[in-house]
Design a protein around this motif. Structure first.
Motif, PDB file in Angstrom:
ATOM      1  N   MET A   1       0.848  -1.176   0.000  1.00 23.31           N
ATOM      2  CA  MET A   1       0.000   0.000   0.000  1.00 23.31           C
ATOM      3  C   MET A   1       0.892   1.237   0.000  1.00 23.31           C
ATOM      4  N   GLY A   2       0.571   2.207  -0.828  1.00 25.60           N
ATOM      5  CA  GLY A   2       1.357   3.427  -0.926  1.00 25.60           C
ATOM      6  C   GLY A   2       1.004   4.450   0.137  1.00 25.60           C
ATOM      7  N   LEU A   3       1.819   5.480   0.198  1.00 28.58           N
ATOM      8  CA  LEU A   3       1.593   6.576   1.138  1.00 28.58           C
ATOM      9  C   LEU A   3       1.433   7.880   0.371  1.00 28.58           C
ATOM     10  N   ILE A   4       0.502   8.693   0.835  1.00 25.26           N
ATOM     11  CA  ILE A   4       0.289  10.006   0.220  1.00 25.26           C
ATOM     12  C   ILE A   4       0.300  11.087   1.288  1.00 25.26           C
ATOM     13  N   ARG A   5       0.434  12.313   0.833  1.00 27.88           N
ATOM     14  CA  ARG A   5       0.285  13.482   1.699  1.00 27.88           C
ATOM     15  C   ARG A   5      -0.763  14.370   1.058  1.00 27.88           C
ATOM     16  N   VAL A   6      -1.724  14.810   1.856  1.00 31.60           N
ATOM     17  CA  VAL A   6      -2.770  15.701   1.360  1.00 31.60           C
ATOM     18  C   VAL A   6      -2.244  17.128   1.464  1.00 31.60           C
ATOM     19  N   ARG A   7      -2.262  17.858   0.367  1.00 33.54           N
ATOM     20  CA  ARG A   7      -1.655  19.188   0.275  1.00 33.54           C
ATOM     21  C   ARG A   7      -2.600  20.307   0.714  1.00 33.54           C
ATOM     22  N   VAL A   8      -3.446  20.044   1.686  1.00 33.96           N
ATOM     23  CA  VAL A   8      -4.468  21.013   2.075  1.00 33.96           C
ATOM     24  C   VAL A   8      -3.867  22.321   2.597  1.00 33.96           C
ATOM     25  N   ARG A   9      -2.797  22.251   3.364  1.00 33.48           N
ATOM     26  CA  ARG A   9      -2.192  23.466   3.918  1.00 33.48           C
ATOM     27  C   ARG A   9      -1.637  24.367   2.805  1.00 33.48           C
ATOM     28  N   GLU A  10      -0.950  23.776   1.843  1.00 34.56           N
ATOM     29  CA  GLU A  10      -0.377  24.557   0.748  1.00 34.56           C
ATOM     30  C   GLU A  10      -1.453  25.178  -0.125  1.00 34.56           C
ATOM     31  N   LEU A  11      -2.483  24.389  -0.446  1.00 32.76           N
ATOM     32  CA  LEU A  11      -3.557  24.900  -1.290  1.00 32.76           C
ATOM     33  C   LEU A  11      -4.330  26.008  -0.589  1.00 32.76           C
ATOM     34  N   ALA A  12      -4.538  25.866   0.705  1.00 29.70           N
ATOM     35  CA  ALA A  12      -5.222  26.918   1.473  1.00 29.70           C
ATOM     36  C   ALA A  12      -4.389  28.193   1.475  1.00 29.70           C
ATOM     37  N   ALA A  13      -3.091  28.057   1.655  1.00 31.02           N
ATOM     38  CA  ALA A  13      -2.201  29.226   1.675  1.00 31.02           C
ATOM     39  C   ALA A  13      -2.229  29.956   0.334  1.00 31.02           C
ATOM     40  N   GLU A  14      -2.280  29.211  -0.759  1.00 36.70           N
ATOM     41  CA  GLU A  14      -2.350  29.828  -2.086  1.00 36.70           C
ATOM     42  C   GLU A  14      -3.596  30.681  -2.246  1.00 36.70           C
ATOM     43  N   LYS A  15      -4.696  30.250  -1.620  1.00 34.98           N
ATOM     44  CA  LYS A  15      -5.957  30.994  -1.699  1.00 34.98           C
ATOM     45  C   LYS A  15      -6.065  32.064  -0.616  1.00 34.98           C
ATOM     46  N   GLY A  16      -5.157  31.999   0.373  1.00 32.70           N
ATOM     47  CA  GLY A  16      -5.239  32.928   1.497  1.00 32.70           C
ATOM     48  C   GLY A  16      -6.319  32.552   2.489  1.00 32.70           C
ATOM     49  N   TRP A  17      -6.646  31.269   2.570  1.00 32.44           N
ATOM     50  CA  TRP A  17      -7.697  30.769   3.452  1.00 32.44           C
ATOM     51  C   TRP A  17      -7.098  30.096   4.679  1.00 32.44           C
ATOM     52  N   THR A  18      -7.820  30.151   5.776  1.00 32.47           N
ATOM     53  CA  THR A  18      -7.461  29.367   6.958  1.00 32.47           C
ATOM     54  C   THR A  18      -8.011  27.952   6.771  1.00 32.47           C
ATOM     55  N   LEU A  19      -7.539  27.044   7.607  1.00 32.71           N
ATOM     56  CA  LEU A  19      -8.067  25.677   7.543  1.00 32.71           C
ATOM     57  C   LEU A  19      -9.547  25.654   7.902  1.00 32.71           C
ATOM     58  N   LYS A  20      -9.956  26.532   8.803  1.00 31.27           N
ATOM     59  CA  LYS A  20     -11.377  26.645   9.172  1.00 31.27           C
ATOM     60  C   LYS A  20     -12.204  27.061   7.955  1.00 31.27           C
ATOM     61  N   GLU A  21     -11.689  28.018   7.184  1.00 27.50           N
ATOM     62  CA  GLU A  21     -12.390  28.438   5.971  1.00 27.50           C
ATOM     63  C   GLU A  21     -12.476  27.306   4.954  1.00 27.50           C
ATOM     64  N   VAL A  22     -11.408  26.527   4.845  1.00 30.95           N
ATOM     65  CA  VAL A  22     -11.423  25.377   3.930  1.00 30.95           C
ATOM     66  C   VAL A  22     -12.530  24.408   4.335  1.00 30.95           C
ATOM     67  N   ALA A  23     -12.637  24.140   5.620  1.00 29.48           N
ATOM     68  CA  ALA A  23     -13.681  23.237   6.115  1.00 29.48           C
ATOM     69  C   ALA A  23     -15.070  23.782   5.778  1.00 29.48           C
ATOM     70  N   GLU A  24     -15.280  25.066   6.022  1.00 29.92           N
ATOM     71  CA  GLU A  24     -16.588  25.668   5.757  1.00 29.92           C
ATOM     72  C   GLU A  24     -16.919  25.663   4.271  1.00 29.92           C
ATOM     73  N   ARG A  25     -15.948  25.998   3.433  1.00 26.83           N
ATOM     74  CA  ARG A  25     -16.178  26.080   1.990  1.00 26.83           C
ATOM     75  C   ARG A  25     -16.372  24.700   1.356  1.00 26.83           C
ATOM     76  N   SER A  26     -15.674  23.697   1.884  1.00 25.68           N
ATOM     77  CA  SER A  26     -15.688  22.368   1.264  1.00 25.68           C
ATOM     78  C   SER A  26     -16.763  21.447   1.813  1.00 25.68           C
ATOM     79  N   GLY A  27     -17.186  21.686   3.043  1.00 20.44           N
ATOM     80  CA  GLY A  27     -18.127  20.759   3.674  1.00 20.44           C
ATOM     81  C   GLY A  27     -17.432  19.566   4.309  1.00 20.44           C
ATOM     82  N   VAL A  28     -16.100  19.580   4.336  1.00 18.11           N
ATOM     83  CA  VAL A  28     -15.330  18.525   5.005  1.00 18.11           C
ATOM     84  C   VAL A  28     -15.145  18.983   6.454  1.00 18.11           C
TER      85      VAL A  28
END
Length: 70
Positions: A1-28
């Protein structure tokens, strides 16, 4: 089984969003977002969460993850 890293922090930074905003916008839930942001490698992730994140960031699902080990 392979290993991955989810790039959520980098993608949020590119948009200027906090992780809380990512959660609200995505529904995750915030705890999932923070888990993905903290972990440097994961063997299993929720595909529907990745799909929601890709749609939220307006990128392909392949851009949300980085393959660490195949």
């Amino acid at each position: 089984m392979g290993l991955i890293r989810v790039r959520v922090r980098e993608l949020a930074a590119e948009k200027g969003w906090t992780l809380k905003e990512v959660a609200e916008r995505s529904g995750v839930i915030y705890s999932t977002i923070t888990t993905y942001a903290r972990r440097t490698e994961m063997a299993m992730v929720d595909y529907t969460a990745l799909l929601k994140l890709a749609r939220t960031f307006d990128v392909m699902i392949e851009d949300v993850v980085e393959i660490i080990e195949e």
